[in-house]
Design a protein around this motif. Sequence first.
Motif, PDB file in Angstrom:
ATOM      1  N   THR A  88       0.864  -1.176   0.000  1.00 36.11           N
ATOM      2  CA  THR A  88       0.000   0.000   0.000  1.00 36.11           C
ATOM      3  C   THR A  88       0.907   1.234   0.000  1.00 36.11           C
ATOM      4  OG1 THR A  88      -0.153  -0.182   2.412  1.00 36.11           O
ATOM      5  CG2 THR A  88      -1.937  -1.156   1.133  1.00 36.11           C
ATOM      6  N   PRO A  89       0.344   2.447  -0.098  1.00 36.46           N
ATOM      7  CA  PRO A  89       1.175   3.653  -0.198  1.00 36.46           C
ATOM      8  C   PRO A  89       2.276   3.748   0.860  1.00 36.46           C
ATOM      9  CG  PRO A  89      -1.085   4.213  -0.660  1.00 36.46           C
ATOM     10  CD  PRO A  89      -1.091   2.782  -0.243  1.00 36.46           C
ATOM     11  N   ALA A  90       3.445   4.216   0.413  1.00 36.76           N
ATOM     12  CA  ALA A  90       4.637   4.405   1.256  1.00 36.76           C
ATOM     13  C   ALA A  90       5.248   3.089   1.691  1.00 36.76           C
ATOM     14  CB  ALA A  90       4.332   5.275   2.471  1.00 36.76           C
ATOM     15  N   GLU A  91       4.942   2.006   0.976  1.00 30.62           N
ATOM     16  CA  GLU A  91       5.562   0.702   1.260  1.00 30.62           C
ATOM     17  C   GLU A  91       6.445   0.285   0.093  1.00 30.62           C
ATOM     18  OE1 GLU A  91       2.498  -1.441   4.384  1.00 30.62           O
ATOM     19  OE2 GLU A  91       2.458  -2.048   2.261  1.00 30.62           O
ATOM     20  N   GLU A  92       7.481  -0.488   0.430  1.00 26.61           N
ATOM     21  CA  GLU A  92       8.466  -0.925  -0.548  1.00 26.61           C
ATOM     22  C   GLU A  92       8.775  -2.401  -0.354  1.00 26.61           C
ATOM     23  OE1 GLU A  92      12.445   1.226  -1.454  1.00 26.61           O
ATOM     24  OE2 GLU A  92      12.957  -0.297   0.039  1.00 26.61           O
ATOM     25  N   VAL A  93       9.025  -3.102  -1.451  1.00 23.04           N
ATOM     26  CA  VAL A  93       9.496  -4.477  -1.370  1.00 23.04           C
ATOM     27  C   VAL A  93      10.723  -4.619  -2.266  1.00 23.04           C
ATOM     28  CG1 VAL A  93       8.042  -5.361  -3.258  1.00 23.04           C
ATOM     29  CG2 VAL A  93       8.877  -6.916  -1.492  1.00 23.04           C
ATOM     30  N   ILE A  94      11.710  -5.329  -1.737  1.00 21.40           N
ATOM     31  CA  ILE A  94      12.907  -5.656  -2.516  1.00 21.40           C
ATOM     32  C   ILE A  94      12.948  -7.174  -2.642  1.00 21.40           C
ATOM     33  CG2 ILE A  94      15.421  -5.553  -2.623  1.00 21.40           C
ATOM     34  CD1 ILE A  94      15.329  -3.024  -0.967  1.00 21.40           C
ATOM     35  N   VAL A  95      12.850  -7.660  -3.876  1.00 17.08           N
ATOM     36  CA  VAL A  95      12.825  -9.100  -4.139  1.00 17.08           C
ATOM     37  C   VAL A  95      14.163  -9.536  -4.712  1.00 17.08           C
ATOM     38  CG1 VAL A  95      11.668 -10.982  -5.351  1.00 17.08           C
ATOM     39  CG2 VAL A  95      10.351  -8.993  -4.601  1.00 17.08           C
ATOM     40  N   ASN A  96      14.787 -10.502  -4.056  1.00 21.79           N
ATOM     41  CA  ASN A  96      16.049 -11.051  -4.535  1.00 21.79           C
ATOM     42  C   ASN A  96      15.801 -11.867  -5.797  1.00 21.79           C
ATOM     43  OD1 ASN A  96      18.270 -13.140  -4.754  1.00 21.79           O
ATOM     44  ND2 ASN A  96      19.071 -11.933  -3.059  1.00 21.79           N
ATOM     45  N   LYS A  97      16.533 -11.573  -6.873  1.00 22.22           N
ATOM     46  CA  LYS A  97      16.308 -12.251  -8.144  1.00 22.22           C
ATOM     47  C   LYS A  97      16.659 -13.743  -8.098  1.00 22.22           C
ATOM     48  CE  LYS A  97      17.064  -8.295 -11.234  1.00 22.22           C
ATOM     49  NZ  LYS A  97      17.935  -7.739 -12.309  1.00 22.22           N
ATOM     50  N   LYS A  98      17.600 -14.109  -7.227  1.00 24.75           N
ATOM     51  CA  LYS A  98      18.053 -15.501  -7.203  1.00 24.75           C
ATOM     52  C   LYS A  98      17.149 -16.406  -6.373  1.00 24.75           C
ATOM     53  CE  LYS A  98      22.939 -14.466  -8.032  1.00 24.75           C
ATOM     54  NZ  LYS A  98      24.332 -14.598  -7.518  1.00 24.75           N
ATOM     55  N   ASP A  99      16.939 -16.059  -5.119  1.00 24.59           N
ATOM     56  CA  ASP A  99      16.152 -16.946  -4.242  1.00 24.59           C
ATOM     57  C   ASP A  99      14.722 -16.453  -4.015  1.00 24.59           C
ATOM     58  OD1 ASP A  99      16.398 -14.805  -2.519  1.00 24.59           O
ATOM     59  OD2 ASP A  99      17.823 -15.789  -1.181  1.00 24.59           O
ATOM     60  N   HIS A 100      14.388 -15.299  -4.628  1.00 24.33           N
ATOM     61  CA  HIS A 100      13.031 -14.738  -4.546  1.00 24.33           C
ATOM     62  C   HIS A 100      12.604 -14.366  -3.122  1.00 24.33           C
ATOM     63  CE1 HIS A 100      12.097 -16.970  -8.561  1.00 24.33           C
ATOM     64  NE2 HIS A 100      12.764 -15.845  -8.738  1.00 24.33           N
ATOM     65  N   SER A 101      13.564 -14.216  -2.222  1.00 27.08           N
ATOM     66  CA  SER A 101      13.235 -13.737  -0.884  1.00 27.08           C
ATOM     67  C   SER A 101      12.833 -12.267  -0.984  1.00 27.08           C
ATOM     68  CB  SER A 101      14.427 -13.895   0.050  1.00 27.08           C
ATOM     69  OG  SER A 101      15.550 -13.177  -0.448  1.00 27.08           O
ATOM     70  N   ALA A 102      11.946 -11.841  -0.090  1.00 25.86           N
ATOM     71  CA  ALA A 102      11.420 -10.475  -0.171  1.00 25.86           C
ATOM     72  C   ALA A 102      11.559  -9.754   1.165  1.00 25.86           C
ATOM     73  CB  ALA A 102       9.960 -10.505  -0.602  1.00 25.86           C
ATOM     74  N   ILE A 103      11.983  -8.501   1.096  1.00 25.74           N
ATOM     75  CA  ILE A 103      12.087  -7.654   2.275  1.00 25.74           C
ATOM     76  C   ILE A 103      11.167  -6.456   2.076  1.00 25.74           C
ATOM     77  CG2 ILE A 103      13.598  -6.225   3.684  1.00 25.74           C
ATOM     78  CD1 ILE A 103      15.931  -7.969   2.822  1.00 25.74           C
ATOM     79  N   THR A 104      10.248  -6.267   3.012  1.00 19.13           N
ATOM     80  CA  THR A 104       9.273  -5.184   2.912  1.00 19.13           C
ATOM     81  C   THR A 104       9.600  -4.076   3.903  1.00 19.13           C
ATOM     82  OG1 THR A 104       7.566  -6.779   2.285  1.00 19.13           O
ATOM     83  CG2 THR A 104       6.821  -4.603   2.973  1.00 19.13           C
ATOM     84  N   THR A 105       9.471  -2.826   3.466  1.00 17.89           N
ATOM     85  CA  THR A 105       9.743  -1.658   4.303  1.00 17.89           C
ATOM     86  C   THR A 105       8.556  -0.706   4.261  1.00 17.89           C
ATOM     87  OG1 THR A 105      12.106  -1.830   3.781  1.00 17.89           O
ATOM     88  CG2 THR A 105      11.341   0.241   4.740  1.00 17.89           C
ATOM     89  N   GLN A 106       8.244  -0.120   5.399  1.00 23.55           N
ATOM     90  CA  GLN A 106       7.150   0.847   5.482  1.00 23.55           C
ATOM     91  C   GLN A 106       7.700   2.252   5.691  1.00 23.55           C
ATOM     92  OE1 GLN A 106       4.796  -0.732   8.732  1.00 23.55           O
ATOM     93  NE2 GLN A 106       3.634  -2.083   7.383  1.00 23.55           N
ATOM     94  N   GLY A 107       6.866   3.248   5.453  1.00 19.51           N
ATOM     95  CA  GLY A 107       7.278   4.634   5.670  1.00 19.51           C
ATOM     96  C   GLY A 107       8.302   5.136   4.672  1.00 19.51           C
ATOM     97  N   VAL A 108       8.234   4.645   3.441  1.00 21.81           N
ATOM     98  CA  VAL A 108       9.191   5.048   2.406  1.00 21.81           C
ATOM     99  C   VAL A 108       8.761   6.374   1.780  1.00 21.81           C
ATOM    100  CG1 VAL A 108      10.217   4.406   0.190  1.00 21.81           C
ATOM    101  CG2 VAL A 108       9.731   2.646   1.898  1.00 21.81           C
ATOM    102  N   ASP A 109       9.735   7.252   1.537  1.00 20.59           N
ATOM    103  CA  ASP A 109       9.461   8.527   0.870  1.00 20.59           C
ATOM    104  C   ASP A 109       9.482   8.276  -0.638  1.00 20.59           C
ATOM    105  OD1 ASP A 109       9.242  11.084  -0.081  1.00 20.59           O
ATOM    106  OD2 ASP A 109      10.835  11.928   1.157  1.00 20.59           O
TER     107      ASP A 109
END
Length: 316
Positions: free
Chosen positions: A212-233
Amino acid sequence: MRKFTFLRKKIQAKDRSLQEKLVTKYFDDLQLNQQPKAGQDAGFDSDEVYNRIISNIDALPVKSAGRRKKWMVAASLFAMASFSALLFQYRSQVLDVVSPIVQKQIIATNGHVTNLTLADGTKVWLNGGSKLSYPETFRGNKREITLVGEAFLEVVHDAKKSFIVHTGNIKTQVLGTSFNVKAYPEDNFVKVDVATGKVGVVAAQAKTVFLTPAEEVIVNKKDHSAITTQGVDVNALSGWKDGDFIVKNMPLPEVLNAIKHRFNILIKADANLTKCSISANFTNVSLQNIVKIISKLVKGKAIAEGEGYRLKGKGC
């Protein structure tokens, strides 16, 4: 000669516009609203459809000459009904065979930002070093494009047609929203940041991550693990489309890649500097001064190397 051979000849005709009109009129005349719809994953094989109809005709028993005419009529009606049902079931795929949609491609070279508006009104900004492949028009219940690099999108809402951005084997799906996607080939990740609306990001054989708004996800291309962050500008992060250059707690390698795509200049860094993170506003700052600022932040110095630079120093 078997009936319906003329259908294949029409498909091979050169006048695609006329073919599409004829097929569309055919569907409208059928009024087959009660026909069951195919599943989304159902495949379409034009030869298979044709062969199934012919097989049904050939399977009919041979009758006496006196009843031959009736059976011919019955066979024709049966074949037409079967063909009508199959055509309705695979309408979009049939049109793709009869009148293929033109695929287009646009490239933003390093040092330039390019923007365009897609057939549905969706607006796209491409950052330097990016490539977008898209159809001239959207058909069926999906709007799909393919991105290499970075883009900011303002997707027009359509509840009946989801919008999908393909970045390798990772896809971002929305109905209508605005978001930033970064998926450069040299990066080992795909990053999605949401400005408005709701976004679903999914890698092959992985669970969908909803943002949702101001959220970010970084997906690793190799193992497809995902890290989600909130409060992103997100406004600062996507400011590149408006000429801004702001980085917030960004790893040095990612900053150097951003410089490459913005200024078309390659800057390398020694391995001991790659763990450094940079936060700075480089908007309206010259490349030379940006290099000097980064050198101080990593406690090092920049040495000219070929047409670019190399960063050396103690590190953070």
